[in-house]
Scaffold this motif. Sequence first.
Motif, PDB file in Angstrom:
ATOM      1  N   HIS A 185      -0.843 -10.076  -2.256  1.00  0.00           N
ATOM      2  CA  HIS A 185      -1.786  -9.084  -2.780  1.00  0.00           C
ATOM      3  C   HIS A 185      -2.308  -9.458  -4.160  1.00  0.00           C
ATOM      4  CE1 HIS A 185      -1.454  -6.410   0.606  1.00  0.00           C
ATOM      5  NE2 HIS A 185      -0.155  -6.681   0.613  1.00  0.00           N
ATOM      6  N   ALA A 216      -1.242 -12.570 -14.432  1.00  0.00           N
ATOM      7  CA  ALA A 216      -2.364 -11.727 -14.883  1.00  0.00           C
ATOM      8  C   ALA A 216      -3.183 -11.201 -13.702  1.00  0.00           C
ATOM      9  CB  ALA A 216      -3.260 -12.510 -15.826  1.00  0.00           C
ATOM     10  N   PHE A 217      -3.252 -11.983 -12.633  1.00  0.00           N
ATOM     11  CA  PHE A 217      -3.958 -11.524 -11.432  1.00  0.00           C
ATOM     12  C   PHE A 217      -2.948 -11.216 -10.333  1.00  0.00           C
ATOM     13  CE2 PHE A 217      -7.372 -14.167 -13.392  1.00  0.00           C
ATOM     14  CZ  PHE A 217      -8.365 -13.196 -13.454  1.00  0.00           C
ATOM     15  N   SER A 218      -1.724 -10.893 -10.713  1.00  0.00           N
ATOM     16  CA  SER A 218      -0.643 -10.719  -9.755  1.00  0.00           C
ATOM     17  C   SER A 218      -0.390 -12.063  -9.050  1.00  0.00           C
ATOM     18  CB  SER A 218      -0.979  -9.588  -8.781  1.00  0.00           C
ATOM     19  OG  SER A 218       0.146  -9.276  -8.009  1.00  0.00           O
ATOM     20  N   TYR A 226       0.828  -1.215   0.000  1.00  0.00           N
ATOM     21  CA  TYR A 226       0.000   0.000   0.000  1.00  0.00           C
ATOM     22  C   TYR A 226       0.861   1.264   0.000  1.00  0.00           C
ATOM     23  CZ  TYR A 226      -4.016  -2.988   0.710  1.00  0.00           C
ATOM     24  OH  TYR A 226      -4.984  -3.951   0.540  1.00  0.00           O
ATOM     25  N   SER A 250     -10.784  -7.541 -19.921  1.00  0.00           N
ATOM     26  CA  SER A 250     -10.517  -8.953 -20.220  1.00  0.00           C
ATOM     27  C   SER A 250     -11.566  -9.497 -21.185  1.00  0.00           C
ATOM     28  CB  SER A 250     -10.537  -9.799 -18.952  1.00  0.00           C
ATOM     29  OG  SER A 250      -9.560  -9.330 -18.086  1.00  0.00           O
ATOM     30  N   CYS A 287      -5.010 -10.679  -6.840  1.00  0.00           N
ATOM     31  CA  CYS A 287      -6.410 -10.276  -6.953  1.00  0.00           C
ATOM     32  C   CYS A 287      -7.313 -11.220  -6.156  1.00  0.00           C
ATOM     33  CB  CYS A 287      -6.804 -10.312  -8.425  1.00  0.00           C
ATOM     34  SG  CYS A 287      -8.530  -9.976  -8.683  1.00  0.00           S
ATOM     35  N   THR A 288      -8.062 -10.662  -5.220  1.00  0.00           N
ATOM     36  CA  THR A 288      -8.951 -11.521  -4.430  1.00  0.00           C
ATOM     37  C   THR A 288     -10.245 -11.820  -5.187  1.00  0.00           C
ATOM     38  OG1 THR A 288      -9.661  -9.497  -3.369  1.00  0.00           O
ATOM     39  CG2 THR A 288      -8.178 -10.879  -2.112  1.00  0.00           C
ATOM     40  N   GLY A 289     -10.511 -11.039  -6.245  1.00  0.00           N
ATOM     41  CA  GLY A 289     -11.759 -11.241  -6.994  1.00  0.00           C
ATOM     42  C   GLY A 289     -11.586 -12.140  -8.202  1.00  0.00           C
ATOM     43  N   ILE A 334       2.654  -6.575  -8.702  1.00  0.00           N
ATOM     44  CA  ILE A 334       3.371  -6.681  -7.416  1.00  0.00           C
ATOM     45  C   ILE A 334       4.301  -5.476  -7.261  1.00  0.00           C
ATOM     46  CG2 ILE A 334       4.330  -8.394  -5.800  1.00  0.00           C
ATOM     47  CD1 ILE A 334       4.387 -10.443  -8.000  1.00  0.00           C
ATOM     48  N   ALA A 349     -12.101  -1.901  -8.603  1.00  0.00           N
ATOM     49  CA  ALA A 349     -11.214  -3.050  -8.842  1.00  0.00           C
ATOM     50  C   ALA A 349     -11.796  -4.016  -9.871  1.00  0.00           C
ATOM     51  CB  ALA A 349     -10.988  -3.800  -7.519  1.00  0.00           C
ATOM     52  N   ALA A 350     -13.151  -4.084  -9.924  1.00  0.00           N
ATOM     53  CA  ALA A 350     -13.755  -5.196 -10.675  1.00  0.00           C
ATOM     54  C   ALA A 350     -14.178  -4.855 -12.101  1.00  0.00           C
ATOM     55  CB  ALA A 350     -14.979  -5.697  -9.902  1.00  0.00           C
ATOM     56  N   VAL A 396      -3.167  -5.679 -16.328  1.00  0.00           N
ATOM     57  CA  VAL A 396      -2.169  -4.890 -15.599  1.00  0.00           C
ATOM     58  C   VAL A 396      -0.799  -5.445 -16.018  1.00  0.00           C
ATOM     59  CG1 VAL A 396      -1.457  -4.075 -13.320  1.00  0.00           C
ATOM     60  CG2 VAL A 396      -3.815  -4.803 -13.687  1.00  0.00           C
ATOM     61  N   ILE A 440     -14.274 -10.056   0.004  1.00  0.00           N
ATOM     62  CA  ILE A 440     -14.316 -10.876  -1.222  1.00  0.00           C
ATOM     63  C   ILE A 440     -13.823 -12.285  -0.902  1.00  0.00           C
ATOM     64  CG2 ILE A 440     -13.469 -11.112  -3.588  1.00  0.00           C
ATOM     65  CD1 ILE A 440     -13.050  -8.074  -3.542  1.00  0.00           C
ATOM     66  N   THR A 470     -11.315  -3.877 -15.098  1.00  0.00           N
ATOM     67  CA  THR A 470     -10.460  -5.047 -15.344  1.00  0.00           C
ATOM     68  C   THR A 470     -11.235  -6.156 -16.064  1.00  0.00           C
ATOM     69  OG1 THR A 470     -11.054  -5.650 -13.096  1.00  0.00           O
ATOM     70  CG2 THR A 470      -8.831  -4.791 -13.430  1.00  0.00           C
ATOM     71  N   THR A 471     -12.416  -6.499 -15.545  1.00  0.00           N
ATOM     72  CA  THR A 471     -13.173  -7.597 -16.166  1.00  0.00           C
ATOM     73  C   THR A 471     -13.651  -7.187 -17.559  1.00  0.00           C
ATOM     74  OG1 THR A 471     -13.893  -8.202 -13.940  1.00  0.00           O
ATOM     75  CG2 THR A 471     -15.022  -9.276 -15.755  1.00  0.00           C
TER      76      THR A 471
END
Length: 569
Positions: A493, A487-489, A141, A348, A495-497, A409, A340-341, A405, A170, A344-345
Amino acid sequence: MDQLPAASLAPDSPQGYANHLAGLIYTQTMEIIEGKATNVALLYLMILLIPIYGVYGVYQYRKSYIDLPYVGIRPGLFGSWKAGYYYLHNSADVVWEGYQKYAREGRAFVISTPKRWLVFLTDPDQIAELAMVADSKVGFYEALNMKNKHNRVAEPSLGDYINTYHVDVIKSQLTPRMASILPEIRQEGNVAWKDTLKLGPGWTKVGIWEVVIQVVSRSANRCFVGLPLCRNQELLDVFRAYAIRTNEVVYMVDLAPRMFQPLLEWVLLKRFRLPQRAMKILKPVFEERKRMREELGQERWDAEKPNDSITWIIDAAMKKDAHQQTNEQMSWRLIWLNFAAIHTTSMSTLHILYDLAANPEYIDPLREEIIATMDQHGGYTKEALNNMLKLDSCLRESQRWNCVVSIVISKLTMSDYTFKSGKVPLHLPKGTFVTAPATATHLSEEIYGPDAHIWKGFRFSEMREKMTNPEESSKLQAAATSKEYLAFSHGKHACTGRFFAIYQLKMLLIYCLLRFDIRLPLDRNGKRPDNRYILGRRSAEINGSLEFRERKEWNELKTRWGEFDEEED
Ligand code: HEM
């Protein structure tokens, strides 16, 4: 007015000049404060301050230089500025150049960006270490706040380690409830496709981005805010405008000198009061839900509470301090989930649609897999979606090729940090920005083989079909991260989604592929639109078009599993 005594010193030595300058600045500043300043005095002050600020900036920038192989323009006179400017327009090429030069040996390299040096890791083990290292040593952060100013452009508690409970919501609420949430997301997505895509007879050319963003926002918000709010166009537009504008503004503001940043933030973002507009719509909903919680009592609330993010956010906020329980704070969490959602979605979805339209030979095998799997599982169950290996593989391949992204990281060393892993020892001084090049890693022939530069939709399903160990196979699912698939890191950290995102993407694609034929406009000669680079960031072409046509087969398919619920409840 009192004069600084030093200002009267004759400027005949470096110290004398410094004192003289300080005296002038003091005098002019006091005149401004006391309202006596003329335009000339203001101009004079600006002329004095700007070079000082520039010299100080260059000094700071040079001081933070890290002794690693650098890529791009060499630091020299104005080198850091030239290099930074070059990076803005050629970030992908510069990172790729560095990756090609140093990845084989596993060496890190450094690139000059407009505001700071960025260290790129190439050794997958060091990338894994960066992903897992404690934030107290290399902070996530802290980097986000410094680069993207999330704590300033949004709400301070969105950028700390204590109050980012929406991230946990999430993980601990949404993901475990996936099976019960999926039917609603699916229904909303299907209704949104039908409402948004208006086709004539034969092929119809469609500006696809607007359709995609609408379908994605509505279906995600069915889970975030539920019905009827997920169809409240004003709320969806505000969520979307906030995400897009904030994303653009933070990059622009980061390029400006620090003293102008607050003004720019206000001019470009805050004056539109987007969060406040969302809060106005959300306030009565939070009020009503809190009242229901109180009236029902804990036991009945737990049994009867609506299954959406509003509920989960209230439950999580009630374990925090009173400030976190205000409607404003809870609304921020929903604004941030959308941030966040949605973009990005949607990106994609745009990429996979372009990829499939450019590689149409994949479409029929995908349809066959979808139909066979749904026949086997009696429709779109979670298990059916998990068993569509080809569809999953196309999504993973599309994100390998075009991850949304492209550097992930991104972290900041909180004290000197020496990596414990890697082929080449790496020591980073305190205050270093360090990151992982996702796109370059995904195109590495060392990792993905000689065909790394080819879009092979079934790359991962072909590998998984040969595997006998389900655990090994699951590591190649579209939502699975690794030190080589970013792709989701990856790590703490990541992506939790991502599980939600992949299920959502699958359901949107199933409807689209079964109901419509899609193709690129003929004048594209089979080539998908090129990506765009804006301020060093990559995006799919949002002005691109695709052509759609209703399929005759749809009449039979739409009732085959009894659940292509396109109509509103
Ligand atoms: C295909 C769609 C998505 C992609 C490609 C994506 C990608 C990412 C990436 C790369 C990160 C890490 C950012 C970084 O390293 O700076 C991230 C973080 C995050 N994503 Fe996603 N994301 C997607 C969808 C979603 C969805 C649907 C949600 C919510 C339901 C979500 C919620 C989050 C959150 C909360 C974080 C922050 C994690 C943290 O602070 O530890 N994402 N996402």
